[in-house]
Design an enzyme around this catalytic site. Structure first.
Site, short mmCIF file in Angstrom:
data_model
loop_
_atom_site.label_atom_id
_atom_site.label_comp_id
_atom_site.label_asym_id
_atom_site.label_seq_id
_atom_site.Cartn_x
_atom_site.Cartn_y
_atom_site.Cartn_z
N ARG A 48 33.99 -41.84 4.32
CA ARG A 48 33.58 -42.53 5.54
C ARG A 48 32.06 -42.49 5.59
O ARG A 48 31.43 -41.85 4.74
CB ARG A 48 34.25 -41.95 6.80
CG ARG A 48 34.63 -40.52 6.85
CD ARG A 48 33.51 -39.53 6.77
NE ARG A 48 32.50 -39.81 7.76
CZ ARG A 48 31.23 -39.49 7.65
NH1 ARG A 48 30.79 -38.82 6.59
NH2 ARG A 48 30.35 -39.80 8.59
N GLY A 49 31.50 -43.14 6.62
CA GLY A 49 30.04 -43.29 6.68
C GLY A 49 29.71 -44.64 6.04
O GLY A 49 30.20 -44.94 4.94
N ALA A 50 28.90 -45.44 6.74
CA ALA A 50 28.73 -46.85 6.33
C ALA A 50 28.33 -47.04 4.86
O ALA A 50 29.02 -47.77 4.13
CB ALA A 50 27.74 -47.52 7.27
N ARG A 91 37.87 -51.31 7.44
CA ARG A 91 37.14 -50.84 8.63
C ARG A 91 36.19 -51.95 9.09
O ARG A 91 35.40 -52.43 8.29
CB ARG A 91 36.39 -49.53 8.33
CG ARG A 91 37.35 -48.40 7.94
CD ARG A 91 36.72 -47.04 8.06
NE ARG A 91 36.50 -46.67 9.44
CZ ARG A 91 35.74 -45.64 9.81
NH1 ARG A 91 35.10 -44.93 8.89
NH2 ARG A 91 35.60 -45.33 11.09
N GLN A 198 33.27 -35.01 12.67
CA GLN A 198 32.40 -35.17 11.49
C GLN A 198 31.18 -34.25 11.56
O GLN A 198 30.64 -33.85 10.53
CB GLN A 198 31.91 -36.63 11.38
CG GLN A 198 32.96 -37.64 10.98
CD GLN A 198 33.60 -38.30 12.20
OE1 GLN A 198 33.73 -37.67 13.24
NE2 GLN A 198 34.03 -39.53 12.05
N ASP A 239 26.06 -47.76 11.85
CA ASP A 239 27.09 -48.52 11.13
C ASP A 239 26.73 -49.99 11.03
O ASP A 239 27.15 -50.68 10.12
CB ASP A 239 28.45 -48.35 11.80
CG ASP A 239 29.04 -47.02 11.39
OD1 ASP A 239 28.66 -46.01 12.01
OD2 ASP A 239 29.81 -47.00 10.43
N LYS A 250 28.62 -43.99 15.66
CA LYS A 250 29.78 -43.21 16.11
C LYS A 250 29.84 -43.07 17.63
O LYS A 250 28.80 -42.85 18.28
CB LYS A 250 29.71 -41.83 15.44
CG LYS A 250 30.80 -40.85 15.78
CD LYS A 250 32.19 -41.39 15.59
CE LYS A 250 32.44 -41.94 14.21
NZ LYS A 250 33.73 -42.73 14.14
O1 MRU Z 1 33.86 -43.08 11.43
P1 MRU Z 1 32.80 -42.68 10.48
O2 MRU Z 1 32.82 -41.24 10.13
O3 MRU Z 1 32.77 -43.58 9.24
O4 MRU Z 1 31.44 -42.96 11.26
C1 MRU Z 1 30.23 -42.69 10.59
C2 MRU Z 1 29.02 -42.88 11.43
O5 MRU Z 1 29.10 -43.26 12.58
C3 MRU Z 1 27.69 -42.66 10.76
O6 MRU Z 1 26.74 -42.22 11.68
C4 MRU Z 1 27.19 -43.98 10.16
O7 MRU Z 1 28.18 -44.58 9.36
C5 MRU Z 1 25.96 -43.80 9.38
S1 MRU Z 1 26.27 -42.99 7.85
C6 MRU Z 1 24.83 -42.85 6.98
#
Ligand code: MRU
Length: 349
Positions: A48-50, A91, A198, A239, A250
Site C-alpha cells: 500500500r502507499g501510492a 484502489r 499504518q 495519494d 489517509k
Molecule cells: O491506505 P494506504 O495505506 O495505501 O494509504 C497510504 C497513504 O495515505 C499515504 O500517506 C500515501 O499513499 C502516501 S505514500 C508515500
C-alpha cells in the site's frame, strides 16, 4: 534505508513484496506470479502507499507479459489490456496506480509492429525503471525539503509515507530520513492511524529499523500535544494532489491540517510529481475509496462494534490547499498559490 529488507522487488520468476499486513510481528515476503495475485495484494493492503501501489501495478503488467502464452503481439496486447483493467480496479484514490498503468501502456503502444518477445522485454525493463526512479525521486524529495525541518524538530506524521509506501526511502519519511542523516536531531511522533494502523505498525517499524527516534500516539492525542507545544511541524504524504493543490491522503489528515492551522504549526505535504493529477481540478473531484466494514469493526479476531451496527469507512480525506504550508516534490518546494506553482513545476522536465 536499511539494506536488510525491501518493499517490492522484481525477480525473474516472481514479484516479491514484504507482506505489510503482518508487520510488525513478522517479516514475511510474498512471491506473486500472476496479475490476480498482485491485484489482491494491492486490494488487501499487503502492499500500500501510492508510489508502492504504482510499482506493484507496473510489475503486475510485466508479469502478465512474461506469463502470457500469446505467440504474437496482438494476442499479448489483449492479455495486457485485461491485466491493466483488473489492476485499475484495485484502489481508486492513489493516482500513481493510473500513472504507472499509463506508462506501461505507452510501452506497448510505442512498439507497434514489434515481436511479442520484444514487447515483453521492454515491459520488464520499464517496470524496473519505474521502481528505481521512485527511489531516486524519494531521495530528491528528502534533499529538496531539508530546509523546512528545523534543528531538533518534533515532527508529527500520519499513516505511513515511508520506504514501505514507496519503492524505498519514502516521501514524508524521506524528508525525515534526510533530516536525521543531516544530524538535525529530530524526533518523530507517529499517529497510530486508525483503522489499519499504518502509523503504529509500519511507520514505527521502519523508523525503528533505521534508528530514527519515534514515538507512537493515538490519533486523538495530536490536538493536545500541539496545545502543549510538543509538535513543531507536520509532514504527511499524499495519494493524489489536485491541480489547485488540494491533497487527498489517509483519513485523518484533514483533521491534522485544521489542528495545525489552529496552533500555527506548519503543515507540509511531501510527494513525487507522479502524485499530482493535473486532470483533477480540485479535491472535490478526487474519488475517495470506501473500504469494508471489517477494518473498522474488528481488530484481528476481536469485535470492536456490535453486530448489526453500521460503520463508515472512507479511507482518505481531502485537505484544502489553503491549509497546506508547502508541498515538497523532487523538483523543489511549492508554495501558494499552488495552481500556477504546480503548473510551472509539472512543465519542467
Ligand atoms: O491506505 P494506504 O495505506 O495505501 O494509504 C497510504 C497513504 O495515505 C499515504 O500517506 C500515501 O499513499 C502516501 S505514500 C508515500
Amino acid at each position: 534505508m536499511s539494506s536488510s529488507w525491501f518493499t517490492i522487488a522484481w525477480r525473474d520468476d516472481a514479484v516479491v513484496m514484504l507482506d505489510q499486513r503482518r508487520l510488525p510481528a513478522e517479516e514475511h515476503y510474498l512471491e506473486l506470479r500472476d496479475v490476480e495475485e498482485i491485484a489482491r495484494a494491492i486490494e488487501d493492503l499487503a502492499i500500500r502507499g501510492a508510489p508502492a501501489i504504482g510499482c506493484a501495478a507496473a510489475m503486475g503488467i510485466a508479469r502478465a507479459a512474461v506469463i502470457s502464452a500469446a505467440g504474437d503481439a496482438a494476442g499479448l496486447i489483449a492479455d495486457l489490456e485485461r491485466a491493466r483493467d483488473r489492476l485499475a480496479k484495485t484502489r481508486p484514490t492513489a493516482v500513481n496506480l493510473f500513472w504507472a498503468l499509463g506508462r506501461m501502456s505507452e510501452v506497448w503502444a510505442s512498439h507497434a509492429g514489434a515481436a511479442a518477445d520484444a514487447i515483453r522485454e521492454a515491459l520488464v525493463a520499464e517496470a524496473q525503471r519505474i521502481h528505481d526512479e521512485d527511489v531516486a525521486t524519494c531521495r530528491a524529495i528528502g534533499a529538496a525539503g531539508l530546509e523546512l525541518v528545523p534543528e531538533g524538530g518534533r515532527v508529527l506524521t500520519h499513516c505511513n509515507a515511508g520506504a514501505l509506501a514507496t519503492a524505498g526511502y519514502g516521501t514524508a519519511l524521506g524528508l525525515v530520513r534526510a533530516a536525521h542523516d543531516a544530524g538535525r536531531g529530530i524526533e518523530v511522533l507517529a499517529d497510530e492511524t486508525r483503522p489499519f494502523l499504518q502509523g503504529a505498525r509500519l511507520t514505527a517499524w521502519e523508523l525503528q529499523r533505521d534508528r530514527v527516534p519515534v514515538t507512537v500516539i493515538t490519533d486523538n492525542m495530536a490536538g493536545h500535544l500541539m496545545q502543549e507545544g510538543r509538535i513543531d511541524l507536520v509532514i504527511v504524504g499524499a495519494d493524489r494532489i489536485a491541480a489547485n493543490g488540494d491533497v487527498a491522503n489517509k483519513i485523518g489528515t484533514y483533521a491534522l491540517a485544521v489542528l495545525a492551522r489552529a496552533h500555527e504549526i506548519p503543515f507540509y505535504v511531501a510527494a513525487p510529481r507522479t502524485t499530482i493529477d493535473l486532470s483533477t481540478p480540485t479535491g472535490r473531484a478526487i474519488p475517495i475509496e470506501e473500504r469494508g466494514r471489517d477494518e473498522v469493526a474488528s481488530l484481528g479476531q476481536h469485535a470492536l462494534v456490535p453486530d448489526g451496527v453500521p460503520v463508515r469507512h472512507p479511507a482518505f480525506d481531502v485537505t484544502p490547499a489553503q491549509l497546506v504550508s508547502a508541498i515538497v516534490t523532487e523538483a523543489g518546494i511549492l508554495e501558494a498559490p499552488y495552481g500556477p506553482a504546480i503548473e510551472r513545476q509539472m512543465a519542467d522536465e
